[in-house]
Design an enzyme around this catalytic site. Sequence first.
Site, PDB file in Angstrom:
ATOM      1  N   HIS A   9       0.822  -1.216   0.000  1.00  0.00           N
ATOM      2  CA  HIS A   9       0.000   0.000   0.000  1.00  0.00           C
ATOM      3  C   HIS A   9       0.858   1.269   0.000  1.00  0.00           C
ATOM      4  CE1 HIS A   9       1.003   0.922   4.171  1.00  0.00           C
ATOM      5  NE2 HIS A   9       0.900  -0.383   4.401  1.00  0.00           N
ATOM      6  N   TRP A  14       0.511   6.726   9.751  1.00  0.00           N
ATOM      7  CA  TRP A  14       1.502   6.340  10.757  1.00  0.00           C
ATOM      8  C   TRP A  14       2.859   6.061  10.133  1.00  0.00           C
ATOM      9  CZ3 TRP A  14      -0.821   3.013  15.312  1.00  0.00           C
ATOM     10  CH2 TRP A  14      -1.715   3.831  16.029  1.00  0.00           C
ATOM     11  N   GLY A  22       1.523  -1.809  12.396  1.00  0.00           N
ATOM     12  CA  GLY A  22       0.962  -3.136  12.572  1.00  0.00           C
ATOM     13  C   GLY A  22      -0.417  -3.235  11.951  1.00  0.00           C
ATOM     14  N   ARG A  61      -5.943   1.162   4.242  1.00  0.00           N
ATOM     15  CA  ARG A  61      -4.841   1.648   3.420  1.00  0.00           C
ATOM     16  C   ARG A  61      -4.567   0.727   2.237  1.00  0.00           C
ATOM     17  NH1 ARG A  61      -2.898  -0.119   8.413  1.00  0.00           N
ATOM     18  NH2 ARG A  61      -1.049  -1.483   8.484  1.00  0.00           N
ATOM     19  N   GLU A  88      -1.455  -6.674   7.914  1.00  0.00           N
ATOM     20  CA  GLU A  88      -0.096  -6.465   8.388  1.00  0.00           C
ATOM     21  C   GLU A  88       0.140  -7.255   9.677  1.00  0.00           C
ATOM     22  OE1 GLU A  88       2.870  -6.285   8.163  1.00  0.00           O
ATOM     23  OE2 GLU A  88       3.357  -4.196   7.648  1.00  0.00           O
ATOM     24  N   ARG A  89       1.396  -7.546   9.919  1.00  0.00           N
ATOM     25  CA  ARG A  89       1.818  -8.224  11.140  1.00  0.00           C
ATOM     26  C   ARG A  89       1.384  -7.417  12.370  1.00  0.00           C
ATOM     27  NH1 ARG A  89       8.231  -8.350  12.472  1.00  0.00           N
ATOM     28  NH2 ARG A  89       8.173  -9.332  14.527  1.00  0.00           N
ATOM     29  N   LYS A  99       9.014   5.119  16.341  1.00  0.00           N
ATOM     30  CA  LYS A  99      10.128   4.164  16.242  1.00  0.00           C
ATOM     31  C   LYS A  99      11.408   4.709  16.873  1.00  0.00           C
ATOM     32  CE  LYS A  99       8.197   1.979  12.128  1.00  0.00           C
ATOM     33  NZ  LYS A  99       8.282   1.785  10.665  1.00  0.00           N
ATOM     34  N   ARG A 115      11.794  -5.961  14.404  1.00  0.00           N
ATOM     35  CA  ARG A 115      11.290  -5.555  13.094  1.00  0.00           C
ATOM     36  C   ARG A 115      11.680  -6.513  11.984  1.00  0.00           C
ATOM     37  NH1 ARG A 115      12.509   0.322  11.242  1.00  0.00           N
ATOM     38  NH2 ARG A 115      10.941  -0.305   9.725  1.00  0.00           N
ATOM     39  N   ARG A 116      12.901  -7.029  12.013  1.00  0.00           N
ATOM     40  CA  ARG A 116      13.428  -7.732  10.846  1.00  0.00           C
ATOM     41  C   ARG A 116      13.579  -9.238  11.019  1.00  0.00           C
ATOM     42  NH1 ARG A 116      12.145  -4.498   7.256  1.00  0.00           N
ATOM     43  NH2 ARG A 116      13.370  -5.798   5.871  1.00  0.00           N
ATOM     44  N   HIS A 158       0.619  -5.531   2.672  1.00  0.00           N
ATOM     45  CA  HIS A 158       1.451  -4.780   3.610  1.00  0.00           C
ATOM     46  C   HIS A 158       2.893  -5.276   3.585  1.00  0.00           C
ATOM     47  CE1 HIS A 158      -2.327  -3.184   5.267  1.00  0.00           C
ATOM     48  NE2 HIS A 158      -2.778  -4.382   4.945  1.00  0.00           N
TER      49      HIS A 158
END
Length: 204
Positions: A9, A14, A22, A61, A88-89, A99, A115-116, A158
């Site tokens: 998207h 945010w 999220g 979104r 999204e997660r 962040k 995050r990764r 996402h």
Amino acid sequence: MPLFVIVRHGQSQWNAENRFTGNTDTPLTDLGRQEARAAGVLLNAHQPLNFSIGFTSVLQRAIETMTLILEEIDQTDLPIERSAALNERMYGDLQGMNKAEAEVRFGAEQIFCWRRSYTERPPHGETLEETRTRVVAYFQSTILPHLQADESVLVVAHGNSLRALLMDIEHISPEDIEKVELATGTPRQYHYDLETGEFQLLPK
């Protein structure tokens, strides 16, 4: 060969505020709408398009991005299916948090892992591994049969739900997925080989 296109998207509110989003249902920004339309223009520029069906999450979104893309490619009557499996997660306690402030509170290394990493779980959140389980199950049961029927498919979702899907269609390892980032509003296009069941990534 049928065409398979995935698009993250456009920029959300945010995203613009550098907050963990999220599965919070935040809207697109004006820039996000521009990105969505630009994705449609880019798709139109490469080849004639004739999608048979589209899929999105249930978050606004992704839904609005799909709508704007379809306006640009003149396929506003395309059948669309929405599913929370593509959401999204879930980032748990981090959702809504800035962040940069989160890095101060928890440390940059911990935030990077949350995050990764494939298996690291944010507090009360979802791992990428868990995201992959639901996304791939939905893909195999609901989306893939359309490709196998020689139908072209467009998916708008996402960053993390699409990263999870990429692990399967591009055979990306849990270690290597940490390095993969999908830009907002940028189509990723594949041909699906009906004989081999493999996905061929097309040049940008």
